[in-house]
Design a protein around this motif. Structure first.
Motif, mmCIF file in Angstrom:
data_model
loop_
_atom_site.group_PDB
_atom_site.id
_atom_site.type_symbol
_atom_site.label_atom_id
_atom_site.label_comp_id
_atom_site.label_asym_id
_atom_site.label_seq_id
_atom_site.Cartn_x
_atom_site.Cartn_y
_atom_site.Cartn_z
ATOM 1 N N GLU A 108 -6.894 95.845 25.029
ATOM 2 C CA GLU A 108 -7.399 94.643 25.691
ATOM 3 C C GLU A 108 -7.935 93.704 24.621
ATOM 4 N N ILE A 109 -7.493 92.447 24.653
ATOM 5 C CA ILE A 109 -7.858 91.489 23.620
ATOM 6 C C ILE A 109 -8.472 90.249 24.269
ATOM 7 N N ASP A 110 -9.639 89.861 23.785
ATOM 8 C CA ASP A 110 -10.261 88.586 24.143
ATOM 9 C C ASP A 110 -10.164 87.682 22.926
ATOM 10 N N VAL A 111 -9.599 86.491 23.115
ATOM 11 C CA VAL A 111 -9.419 85.533 22.034
ATOM 12 C C VAL A 111 -10.419 84.414 22.245
ATOM 13 N N LEU A 112 -11.312 84.215 21.257
ATOM 14 C CA LEU A 112 -12.308 83.164 21.335
ATOM 15 C C LEU A 112 -12.069 82.130 20.240
ATOM 16 N N LYS A 113 -12.255 80.875 20.601
ATOM 17 C CA LYS A 113 -12.170 79.787 19.635
ATOM 18 C C LYS A 113 -13.398 78.926 19.855
ATOM 19 N N ASP A 114 -14.198 78.757 18.810
ATOM 20 C CA ASP A 114 -15.453 78.008 18.895
ATOM 21 C C ASP A 114 -16.360 78.561 19.992
ATOM 22 N N ASN A 115 -16.448 79.895 20.069
ATOM 23 C CA ASN A 115 -17.269 80.629 21.035
ATOM 24 C C ASN A 115 -16.894 80.351 22.491
ATOM 25 N N ILE A 116 -15.681 79.907 22.713
ATOM 26 C CA ILE A 116 -15.164 79.684 24.063
ATOM 27 C C ILE A 116 -13.969 80.607 24.255
ATOM 28 N N LEU A 117 -13.969 81.327 25.389
ATOM 29 C CA LEU A 117 -12.864 82.235 25.672
ATOM 30 C C LEU A 117 -11.594 81.418 25.860
ATOM 31 N N LYS A 118 -10.662 81.573 24.942
ATOM 32 C CA LYS A 118 -9.410 80.815 24.960
ATOM 33 C C LYS A 118 -8.339 81.546 25.754
ATOM 34 N N ASP A 119 -8.287 82.856 25.599
ATOM 35 C CA ASP A 119 -7.267 83.653 26.286
ATOM 36 C C ASP A 119 -7.703 85.115 26.264
ATOM 37 N N ASN A 120 -7.234 85.868 27.220
ATOM 38 C CA ASN A 120 -7.408 87.320 27.195
ATOM 39 C C ASN A 120 -6.160 87.951 27.798
ATOM 40 N N PHE A 121 -5.765 89.063 27.240
ATOM 41 C CA PHE A 121 -4.577 89.745 27.713
ATOM 42 C C PHE A 121 -4.661 91.217 27.385
ATOM 43 N N VAL A 122 -3.802 91.971 28.050
ATOM 44 C CA VAL A 122 -3.723 93.415 27.876
ATOM 45 C C VAL A 122 -2.307 93.757 27.435
ATOM 46 N N ILE A 123 -2.199 94.549 26.387
ATOM 47 C CA ILE A 123 -0.906 95.004 25.890
ATOM 48 C C ILE A 123 -0.846 96.519 26.082
ATOM 49 N N ILE A 124 0.192 96.975 26.764
ATOM 50 C CA ILE A 124 0.362 98.400 27.053
ATOM 51 C C ILE A 124 1.686 98.862 26.440
ATOM 52 N N GLU A 125 1.621 99.917 25.671
ATOM 53 C CA GLU A 125 2.815 100.533 25.086
ATOM 54 C C GLU A 125 2.746 102.030 25.352
ATOM 55 N N SER A 126 3.909 102.636 25.611
ATOM 56 C CA SER A 126 3.941 104.080 25.857
ATOM 57 C C SER A 126 5.194 104.684 25.244
ATOM 58 N N PHE A 127 5.138 105.998 25.063
ATOM 59 C CA PHE A 127 6.251 106.739 24.469
ATOM 60 C C PHE A 127 6.256 108.154 25.037
ATOM 61 N N ASP A 128 7.439 108.620 25.457
ATOM 62 C CA ASP A 128 7.614 109.983 25.963
ATOM 63 C C ASP A 128 8.199 110.852 24.854
ATOM 64 N N TYR A 129 7.713 112.081 24.760
ATOM 65 C CA TYR A 129 8.207 112.999 23.736
ATOM 66 C C TYR A 129 8.094 114.437 24.228
ATOM 67 N N LYS A 130 8.841 115.311 23.562
ATOM 68 C CA LYS A 130 8.881 116.722 23.932
ATOM 69 C C LYS A 130 7.795 117.509 23.194
ATOM 70 N N ASN A 131 7.386 118.596 23.805
ATOM 71 C CA ASN A 131 6.389 119.480 23.224
ATOM 72 C C ASN A 131 7.006 120.249 22.054
ATOM 73 N N ASP A 132 6.158 120.610 21.114
ATOM 74 C CA ASP A 132 6.583 121.415 19.972
ATOM 75 C C ASP A 132 5.705 122.661 19.936
ATOM 76 N N SER A 133 6.310 123.802 19.651
ATOM 77 C CA SER A 133 5.542 125.048 19.614
ATOM 78 C C SER A 133 4.589 125.086 18.423
ATOM 79 N N ASN A 134 4.880 124.333 17.381
ATOM 80 C CA ASN A 134 4.019 124.265 16.204
ATOM 81 C C ASN A 134 2.962 123.170 16.444
#
Length: 154
Positions: A97-123
């Protein structure tokens, strides 16, 4: 003769294709923003990776000078199990989650979500190292998207 001409033609075409790295120092000049301050919260590994990638934008002063508040979290969930109930597949998801401020004024806010699926390893050691690499790669992807979004804020 054909065997010698073909590599030469390939070299000729590829050397003049105009390829440049997207985030090279030369192209970074095109971004009209700088970052004066970054405040982090949440997952330490993700935050260190993002901070490392954003350090290049904290060096100079541009027209758009931003302050960023970044809160990151990561979750590892089991998405599949075998007959014995042992996990076989995992999903690693990071949310930033990112809040972007310019001159102490909230200019923009957004959420970036990334995911990855992977297999289990015995080690277990290899699994932890793999998860760390995946988390670093996801953090890099989030940072690239963040840089793109910051460059489009007016």
């Amino acid at each position: 003769m054909k065997n010698q001409l073909f590599p030469f033609l390939i070299l000729l075409f590829l050397s003049s294709c105009g390829y440049e790295a997207l985030y090279s120092k030369k192209n970074r000049i095109n971004y009209d923003f700088s970052i004066s301050e970054i405040n982090f919260g949440g997952d330490k590994l993700i935050n260190l990776r993002i901070e490392d990638r954003l350090n290049n934008y904290t060096l100079g002063q541009k027209n758009n000078n931003f302050r960023l508040n970044i809160l990151s979290t990561s979750t590892k969930t089991t998405i599949a199990k075998d007959r014995a109930g042992d996990p076989t597949n995992f999903k690693l998801e990071i949310v930033v989650e990112i809040d972007v401020l310019k001159d102490n004024i909230l200019k923009d806010n957004f959420v970036i979500i990334e995911s990855f699926d992977y297999k289990n390893d015995s080690n277990e050691f290899e699994l932890k190292n793999y998860e760390k690499r995946v988390k670093n790669n996801l953090s890099d992807t989030v940072t690239n998207e963040l840089i793109f979004k910051l460059s489009n804020i007016k």
